[in-house]
Scaffold this active site. Structure first.
Site, PDB file in Angstrom:
ATOM      1  N   GLY A 296       0.821  -1.052   0.088  1.00 32.40           N
ATOM      2  CA  GLY A 296      -0.174  -0.149  -0.071  1.00 32.40           C
ATOM      3  C   GLY A 296       0.865   1.094  -0.057  1.00 32.40           C
ATOM      4  N   ARG A 297       1.505   1.653   0.984  1.00 34.82           N
ATOM      5  CA  ARG A 297       2.292   2.721   1.157  1.00 34.82           C
ATOM      6  C   ARG A 297       3.320   2.996   0.213  1.00 34.82           C
ATOM      7  NH1 ARG A 297       3.057   4.581   6.630  1.00 34.82           N
ATOM      8  NH2 ARG A 297       2.592   2.319   7.307  1.00 34.82           N
ATOM      9  N   ARG A 335      -1.137  11.079  10.993  1.00 36.28           N
ATOM     10  CA  ARG A 335       0.017  10.137  11.284  1.00 36.28           C
ATOM     11  C   ARG A 335       0.991  10.625  12.332  1.00 36.28           C
ATOM     12  NH1 ARG A 335       3.006   8.371   8.187  1.00 36.28           N
ATOM     13  NH2 ARG A 335       2.883   6.167   8.945  1.00 36.28           N
ATOM     14  N   TYR A 339       1.165   8.142  15.377  1.00 41.04           N
ATOM     15  CA  TYR A 339       2.137   7.220  15.217  1.00 41.04           C
ATOM     16  C   TYR A 339       3.624   7.838  15.428  1.00 41.04           C
ATOM     17  CZ  TYR A 339      -1.256   5.003  12.123  1.00 41.04           C
ATOM     18  OH  TYR A 339      -2.358   4.346  11.664  1.00 41.04           O
ATOM     19  N   CYS A 366      -8.215  21.774  16.703  1.00 41.63           N
ATOM     20  CA  CYS A 366      -8.184  22.099  18.113  1.00 41.63           C
ATOM     21  C   CYS A 366      -7.734  21.003  19.155  1.00 41.63           C
ATOM     22  CB  CYS A 366      -9.485  22.560  18.663  1.00 41.63           C
ATOM     23  SG  CYS A 366      -9.899  24.186  17.700  1.00 41.63           S
ATOM     24  N   GLU A 367      -6.437  20.777  19.112  1.00 42.75           N
ATOM     25  CA  GLU A 367      -5.916  19.560  19.821  1.00 42.75           C
ATOM     26  C   GLU A 367      -4.244  19.885  19.866  1.00 42.75           C
ATOM     27  OE1 GLU A 367      -7.805  16.499  19.945  1.00 42.75           O
ATOM     28  OE2 GLU A 367      -6.035  15.425  20.748  1.00 42.75           O
ATOM     29  N   TYR A 395      -1.859   6.861   3.887  1.00 41.45           N
ATOM     30  CA  TYR A 395      -2.779   6.727   4.929  1.00 41.45           C
ATOM     31  C   TYR A 395      -2.833   8.116   5.539  1.00 41.45           C
ATOM     32  CZ  TYR A 395      -1.757   1.842   4.903  1.00 41.45           C
ATOM     33  OH  TYR A 395      -1.502   0.437   4.465  1.00 41.45           O
TER      34      TYR A 395
END
Ligand code: LLP
Length: 444
Positions: A296-297, A335, A339, A366-367, A395
């Site tokens: 995939g990646r 990501r 991760y 807002c995080e 992703y």
């Protein structure tokens, strides 16, 4: 072309002319002006190049193989059409992904349905459309699939997914091969599953599957996974006189996102898997099955560049910028928050300018954890300038959310100086269309 970019983390066609980043022959400032930001730009040559490199690496091993693109890394119809024209298969995990495969014209025989919690309706659709294999994750799913296909005259092919009890060297959130991982049948349950398939008139056991994790740079555990699959295939032949026709060690090959990281060697990867499969088959006198890999990646990450507008800065007490605030962030690329993923970036119009002091790039959401890049080297930037983030293809969009009710970005495909809009920017109206006022709601 002035100072070169670290070529292996930017798309094949990335160049800098008069300080300005170009992708696929298009000036990215012009793309941002035309389509707005955040904008995800995919380079067709890099996408096709990655698909061809996979095919060539396995063809060189001289055994039967298939390359299936893992749609979860990024899926839209245009990308799936490239997959179809390059002759790859597709791995899907939902009804809508299956639908995209069909819309793109991918032969259903080359589509595999994955997932640990497939809905019965999704299983039924996959069977009705004739997918090459349902990759069965657990015994409960097998019960449902057997019941669903009980009266079918042409049996549905299945692969059984094993948890091979191999802990991959990667972030814990993307390691999937351990005995306690949520995916796959424990080795001890394999025989029960096989007996169930053999007793099900609507099912045909095509082979075995495992996927130990993602973003893998070392090949030793992939080799071990392949070895487990061959051993189990040999055991099943002795015990049940059945010959598997396909073995798949999944996907997972890593992609560097920093200049100092080296990419894994694709030819060495193909060679290790092919050699392990050949040796195991020879040792057990097994006919050579198809080797199916599911990248995939490593197909889409490098092809994608995310463009953001710098909206504002936060300055330190002595007036140096310590944060650049951009108009995207964790809702289009979760990501870094999920991760601790790291990325590389340039200023799109001053891609070769000398760097200033390290600065962090904060998303708009807002995080507190919404920081896309931490302490990176960039020229001192001003609001209104454009930031280009490399290796943003995998992703990111496929995991995008609408947090803070911000519409999701547009996607363009570039090649030969031409840009094609392949996914429109979501509008606020579209976002709100599913939202009902209390006075409009009826009881049912
Ligand atoms: N096959 C199976 C059964 C998979 O579960 C996956 C990925 C792949 C193939 C493709 O793996 P790849 O070649 O892309 O590594 N969201 C995480 C990655 C999750 C991977 C899920 N499964 C991330 O952003 O790193």
């Amino acid at each position: 072309m002035s100072q070169p970019l670290p070529a292996h983390i930017w798309p094949l066609t990335a160049t800098i002319a008069n300080g300005r980043l170009h992708l696929g022959g298009c000036d990215v400032e012009a793309l941002a002006a035309r389509y707005g930001t955040p904008l995800y730009v995919f380079d067709e040559a890099t996408l096709r190049g990655a698909m061809r490199a996979y095919q060539a690496a396995f063809r060189a091993q001289g055994l039967p193989f298939r390359v299936h693109y893992a749609a979860k890394a990024l899926l839209n119809t245009a990308i799936a059409q490239l997959v179809a024209t390059e002759g790859l298969g597709l791995d899907v995990v939902s009804g809508a992904e299956l639908d995209v495969a069909r819309r793109a014209g991918i032969p259903m025989a080359h589509v595999h349905l994955h997932g640990n919690a497939k809905r019965t309706e999704e299983l039924a659709r996959a069977v009705a459309w004739g997918v090459g294999a349902v990759v069965v994750d657990n015994l409960d799913e097998l019960d449902r699939l057997a019941a669903l296909t009980a009266r079918h005259t042409s049996p549905q092919g299945v692969l059984l997914r094993l948890a091979p009890n191999i802990a991959a060297h990667t972030h814990a959130h993307i390691a999937t091969g351990g005995a306690d991982a949520k995916f796959g049948l424990p080795l001890e349950a394999l025989d029960q599953a096989v007996e169930h398939v053999l007793a099900a008139p609507g099912l045909r056991l095509r082979g075995l599957h495992a996927h130990i994790g993602s973003q893998l740079f070392a090949l030793d555990q992939l080799r071990a996974t392949m070895a487990v699959l061959v051993e189990q295939a040999a055991r099943l032949r002795t015990r049940y006189a059945l010959t598997v026709e396909e073995l798949s060690p999944g996907g997972g090959l890593g992609v560097p996102s920093l200049a100092e990281q080296a990419p894994p060697d694709l030819d060495a990867y193909a060679e290790v898997l092919a050699r392990t499969l050949r040796a195991g088959c020879a040792a057990h006198s097994l006919p050579l099955p198809y080797l199916t890999v599911e990248p995939g990646r490593s197909i889409v990450a490098r092809a994608g560049v995310a463009l953001y507008t710098i909206v504002a800065r936060k300055l330190t007490a002595d007036g140096r910028p310590c944060y650049l605030h951009i108009d995207g962030g964790m809702a289009d690329n979760i990501r870094p928050a999920l991760y601790d993923a790291r990325y590389s970036a340039v200023l799109a119009s001053r891609a070769d300018a000398a760097p200033g002091p390290p600065v962090s790039v904060a998303g708009r959401y807002c995080e507190a954890g919404d920081v896309l890049l931490r302490a990176v080297s960039l020229p001192i930037a001003r609001p209104g300038e454009l930031l280009a983030v490399a290796t943003a293809g995998a992703y990111t969009l496929s995991m995008a959310s609408t947090y803070n009710l911000v519409p999701r970005p547009a996607v363009v495909l570039v090649a030969g100086g031409r840009a094609r809009l392949i996914q429109r920017r979501e509008t606020e109206a579209e976002l709100l269309a599913r939202d009902l006022r209390l006075d409009e709601v009826s009881d049912d």
